[in-house]
Motif scaffolding. Structure first.
Motif: not given
Length: 479
Positions: A31-34, A93-98, A153-154, A327-331
């Motif tokens: 979520x940080x890069x898409x 962190x890589x896949x969820x964003x926190x 997912x959170x 970031x937020x977790x998904x678009x």
């Protein structure tokens, strides 16, 4: 230091990992890069049938396993989580964003949950009822059976452990469907259980099209309990499916956490505490403080202090040590938050901080946002925002505050800040929420029940109550 994301994601069924093999796939994103991190295989109907058959076999064996052996396995899994904590946190962190610090704390809490439930496995008691000499009546607590568990997912590590640990402690087998968006974290947790020696038939992990998976698992006579963490609408849908077989249910659904701030609070300390907690995990927390009802006399000072602290937050990639919110977790989430903010502003709310998407490459960022004087008619005041938005309104009296706290059909978490002891007791009694924090914000402890009331669900996770939710009561009368 970045840790490479493990792209070998799969389903865990009957003790083996299943990968591509012609299955449909789901793209797991950063979520940080898409960017796409991996392709996740999705379960077929045949996969789910095999998982159900394994869970049926696993229950028969696991319920007969000695409690101390169950406890030892849970403790070993906890040790493996701690040993692998840095790697697992980086995957989360890589896949969820926190931010990474939050992910590390999540792994540590998950390990503590396992240790607590290891102890509870040894404390499943019945009782003997007084009867005439030569006769007995026994009350037994026995595992309910195979569990179908669905989690959000959170908290991609903790949510998985929170479902599996009490089921295994009670003697149940489990089929868990974590979120497809944070599959890597769930896979790492299952690998810890596998490496700790958990028999392969006892815990299954599947991913797939949610409606198809839920309908198949909940229609099966094998499944005897549903445990769900997620939104209210989906929870009600699953509860309706579960009713067809009268299975036991634990439903941890959404919230809209009211915060009552009285004029006798320690204002600076309260602000420091609440701003940090509001924007934890970018506000994507079911127990997040959301509706801030502040007594008239300190409302302006509270609003100014909250906005100033919010503007100072550093937003960025969760892997960056300087970031205080990721970031937020998904678009979907930035769009949803933008819609709520726009609606509130058009209804007459005042924007004190944030209010816009934050451009950072192709990531899913939204600025931490503070809105004041938000009308009760605004959608954000009635629908759970689940994002980095704080909603501020003044109140005059204690009765006004309680009325606002209880106004919505949600009843998960609530927060109160006051130094008046009599008022603390009143608020603890009067607020309709499964969990109330007074002059603090922590609500999750391994030994305390976690759950809500009203539309926020029923039943509890964690604590002895979480294990009890996986047991059925049987009475045996002997003459």
């Amino acid at each position: 230091m970045a840790t490479a994301y493990d792209t070998s994601l799969g389903l865990y069924i009957a003790g083996t990992w299943r990968t591509g093999e012609g299955r449909d796939t789901h793209a797991v994103l950063n979520p940080a890069t898409g960017e796409t991190l991996a392709q996740l295989p999705l379960a077929t109907a045949a996969d789910l049938d095999e998982a159900l058959a394994a869970a049926d076999r696993g229950f028969k064996a696991w319920r007969a396993t000695a409690p101390d052996a169950r406890a030892a396995m849970l403790q070993k899994t906890a040790a493996l989580l701690r040993e692998r904590a840095d790697r697992i946190a980086r995957i989360a962190t890589t896949e969820q964003g926190k931010i990474l610090a939050e992910a590390k704390g999540e792994v540590a809490f998950a390990a503590a949950l396992l240790d607590f439930h290891a102890g509870e496995a040894l404390r499943i008691y019945g009782r003997v009822l007084p009867r005439p000499a030569g006769t007995r009546s026994l009350v037994l607590q026995q595992p309910v059976g195979p569990v179908a568990a669905f989690c959000a997912w959170n908290f991609p590590v903790m949510n998985v452990v929170r479902k599996i640990a009490p089921a295994l402690a009670a003697g149940c087998s489990i089929i868990i469907k974590p979120s497809e968006e944070t599959a890597g974290s769930a896979v790492e947790v299952l690998r810890c259980f596998q490496d700790a020696g958990l028999p392969g038939d006892v815990a299954q992990c599947v991913f797939g099209v949610p409606d198809m998976v839920s309908r198949q698992l909940l229609a099966s006579p094998v499944t005897r309990k549903l445990s769900f963490t997620g939104s209210v609408p989906v929870g009600k849908h699953l509860a309706a499916l579960a009713a067809d077989t009268m299975m036991k249910t634990t439903m941890e659904l959404g919230g809209h956490g009211p915060v009552l701030v009285f004029d006798d609070c320690d204002l600076e300390k309260t602000l420091d505490t609440l701003v940090a907690h509001k924007f934890r995990n970018a506000g994507q927390v079911c127990v997040a403080p959301t509706r801030f009802h502040v007594q008239d006399g300190i409302y302006d000072a509270f609003a100014a202090g909250f906005a100033a602290r919010t503007k100072a937050l550093a937003v960025g990639d969760g892997m960056d040590a300087a970031s205080q919110m990721g970031p937020m977790a998904n678009p979907r989430r930035p769009d949803a938050i933008a819609g709520l903010v726009d609606d509130a502003l058009s209804a007459g709310a005042r924007l004190l901080a944030g209010g816009e998407r934050q451009t950072s490459g192709n990531g899913f960022f939204y600025q931490p946002t503070v809105l004041a004087d938000v009308p009760l008619t605004a959608r954000a005041m009635n629908d759970e925002p689940f994002g980095p938005v704080a909603l501020l309104r003044p109140f005059a009296t204690v009765d006004d505050a309680i009325e606002q706290a209880n106004r919505l059909p949600f009843g998960l978490a609530a927060y109160c800040f006051t130094e008046n002891g009599r008022r603390q007791n009143l608020l603890g009694d009067a607020i309709e929420a499964g969990m109330v924090a007074i002059n603090g914000v922590r609500l999750s402890f391994p030994d305390s029940p976690f759950g809500g009331m009203k539309d926020s669900g029923h039943g509890s996770e964690d604590g002895p109550e979480g294990v009890q939710a996986h047991l059925v009561t049987k009475t045996v009368h002997m003459s």
